[in-house]
Structures are given as C-alpha cells and as structure tokens.
Design an enzyme around this catalytic site. Structure first.
Site, PDB file in Angstrom:
ATOM      1  N   ALA A 153       9.811  -4.195  35.465  1.00 52.06           N
ATOM      2  CA  ALA A 153      10.584  -5.255  34.813  1.00 52.06           C
ATOM      3  C   ALA A 153       9.711  -5.947  33.775  1.00 52.06           C
ATOM      4  CB  ALA A 153      11.068  -6.273  35.841  1.00 52.06           C
ATOM      5  N   LYS A 154      10.308  -6.246  32.638  1.00 41.54           N
ATOM      6  CA  LYS A 154       9.578  -6.926  31.561  1.00 41.54           C
ATOM      7  C   LYS A 154       9.775  -8.433  31.747  1.00 41.54           C
ATOM      8  CE  LYS A 154       8.681  -6.162  26.613  1.00 41.54           C
ATOM      9  NZ  LYS A 154       7.371  -5.502  26.759  1.00 41.54           N
ATOM     10  N   LEU A 155       8.962  -9.005  32.624  1.00 41.29           N
ATOM     11  CA  LEU A 155       9.084 -10.410  32.996  1.00 41.29           C
ATOM     12  C   LEU A 155       7.992 -11.234  32.324  1.00 41.29           C
ATOM     13  CD1 LEU A 155       9.751  -9.974  36.820  1.00 41.29           C
ATOM     14  CD2 LEU A 155      11.433 -10.272  34.986  1.00 41.29           C
TER      15      LEU A 155
END
Length: 296
Positions: A153-155
C-alpha cells in the site's frame, strides 16, 4: 522548488479551487499520524495530446491502498480521471507530475477514519533523480516488516522510513539510499524499485517486502515485448556486487541508471546496458512514439 503559486488550481472533494485559498483541519488523522494514501502519476505531451500514463492503474492502486489501510474510498475512479485531465487543463500543464491524496478527517483516536477527503494537485517536475547516473549507498535503515504495515500500500506514514534513509544518504554524499529488508535481502530504494543486469538477464526483488511499482510492472511488460528475460528472486548484496549494471524505476524517477552502490562501481557502459534499452523503450511508450501496449 515552487510546487504552486497564486494561480495554481487544485481539485478538492469535487470542486476546483485555488491552492492558496484552501485549508485543512489541524486535527486530522493524516496530519497527526500519517494515516493517508497517495499516488504519484505522470502526464506527458504526446502527438495525440495530453496523456496521463496508466491513469487507471494508479487510481486502482490508490483504492487498494485505502482498502488495505481501512480508509474509505467512496469515489468513482473514472470520474477522478476525468477531473484530473481537467485539472491539467486549468493549470496549463502537459508534462506534469500528479499527486492524488486521500486524507482523513479530524479524529485523535487510533481507529478507522470518521470521514475522508480527496485532493489532487499537479506541477511541473522533471525526473526525480535527474538524468545523471546515480550513486547509491546501502542504508542503515531497513524496509519495515510487512507484518507491521501493508508494504504493497502506498501510505503516507510508510514514507517516513524513506525520508530518513534518503536524508542519511544525502548527508554522506550519495544521491539515493538502497534499503534491505529485515532478512538482509535487497528491497528497494527510498521511492523506486531496483533491477540489476547479469549475463544478459534482468533480476528484480520478489514482492512481499517492497512496493510493487506500476513502473516496475511496465518494465517487466517491456521485457516481454523485447524478449529480455526478467527474473524475480530474492537478491543479496553479493548479487549487487557481481552484477553488470543496475537501474532504478518509478513514476517520479522514470528509468535511472546506477553508477555505483557504495564501493561497487558498475563498469559496463550505461549505453550498452539492458537498462539503457529499457530507458529508451519506456520513453517511447509514455510518449506514444511506439505503441508497445498494443503488443502487450
């Protein structure tokens, strides 16, 4: 670098407004805890007009990042793509970097968001690492354990790790940091995936401890078209030392050749490497000079 000026327009929750006139609540979970998801996308001026490269794939990943982090995603992705094209037109941008951000509303508790907003902004931005061959160092920082945070996930919060690693590398005089995973295998750079070349083949780290980038997937697709063998496997520091050449890839970075990693100096000429072939093919693809996607 000035990312915006008094005339810059942003998209915020279904409306367009001036960036300098926008505001956000200081009690948001995203500000306090890094609880947000974002994307990095590029648009290119082509002979067919302005083109956002792999827009659907990026907004699909944004939705998936939110789902993995229990952040609601109530928007229609096709509509967001249309609004992004309109945003580029309003700001008179063609070759641009686009940043969608899903951020959370005020909530000081450590639980799911009480509400979410979406921001999309864009600016002129050359390749993140420039056009030179890069000097990397293996960072003392490791990529987070995937059992502690969803690495695919690109958090926003995950990128504190990237900032620390890059800052430490820059202080030592390097362009970029290369991080290992918790087991000592090669993971990725602070904001880009890595490929190495050895005996006419490309190798890249397996998924699990990395962000599986959209540009990484594009490189693999180009390898299929160009009949280049590309192998995913766990890579060691010794693999780096014995490689013929190496390069980074990412939406912001695009394709960037690596000159050295610490005392490992790649002596193969960049222009004779597979990475250089991929670099040219990628540029042709995003500019629609050659439509590899029809083949892919």
């Amino acid at each position: 670098m000035n990312y915006y000026n008094s005339n810059t327009i942003i998209y915020l929750d279904g409306r367009f407004e001036k960036a300098v006139e926008s505001s956000t609540d200081l009690y948001g979970q995203s500000l306090h805890y890094g609880y947000a998801a974002f994307e990095g996308i590029r648009s290119y001026k082509t002979h067919n007009g302005n083109r956002i490269f792999k827009a659907a794939a990026h907004f699909d990943r944004l939705e998936r990042s939110c789902k993995l982090a229990n952040i609601p995603f109530p928007w229609d992705k096709d509509e967001l793509i249309k609004e992004t094209y309109k945003l580029l037109t309003l700001n008179k941008l063609k070759d641009a970097y686009i940043r969608p951000l899903v951020f959370c509303h005020p909530n000081m508790k450590l639980n799911e968001p009480t509400g979410v907003s979406i921001l999309i902004c864009a600016w002129d931005w050359d390749a993140y690492s420039g056009n030179k061959l890069l000097k990397l160092t293996i960072s003392d920082y490791e990529r987070p354990n995937p059992k502690s945070t969803p690495m695919e996930a690109k958090l926003s919060g995950n990128y504190v790790n990237s900032i620390l690693a890059t800052t430490a590398a820059n202080i030592k005089g390097y362009d970029e940091a290369l991080l290992l995973d918790m087991h000592g295998f090669v993971a990725e750079a602070s904001g880009a995936n890595i490929f190495i070349e050895k005996d006419g083949k490309l190798y890249t780290p397996s998924t699990g401890n990395i962000l599986p980038g959209i540009t990484r997937a594009t490189v693999k697709e180009l390898c299929t078209v160009l009949d280049i063998e590309c192998i995913e496997k766990k890579l060691t520091v010794e693999d780096l030392k014995t490689a013929d050449s190496a390069f980074l890839c990412g939406t912001a970075t695009e394709i960037a050749g690596i000159a050295s990693i610490d005392d490992i100096v790649y002596r193969s000429l960049w222009r004779e490497s597979i990475g250089y072939t991929i670099q040219r093919a990628y540029k042709n693809l995003v500019l629609e000079k050659v439509n590899y996607e029809v083949i892919i």
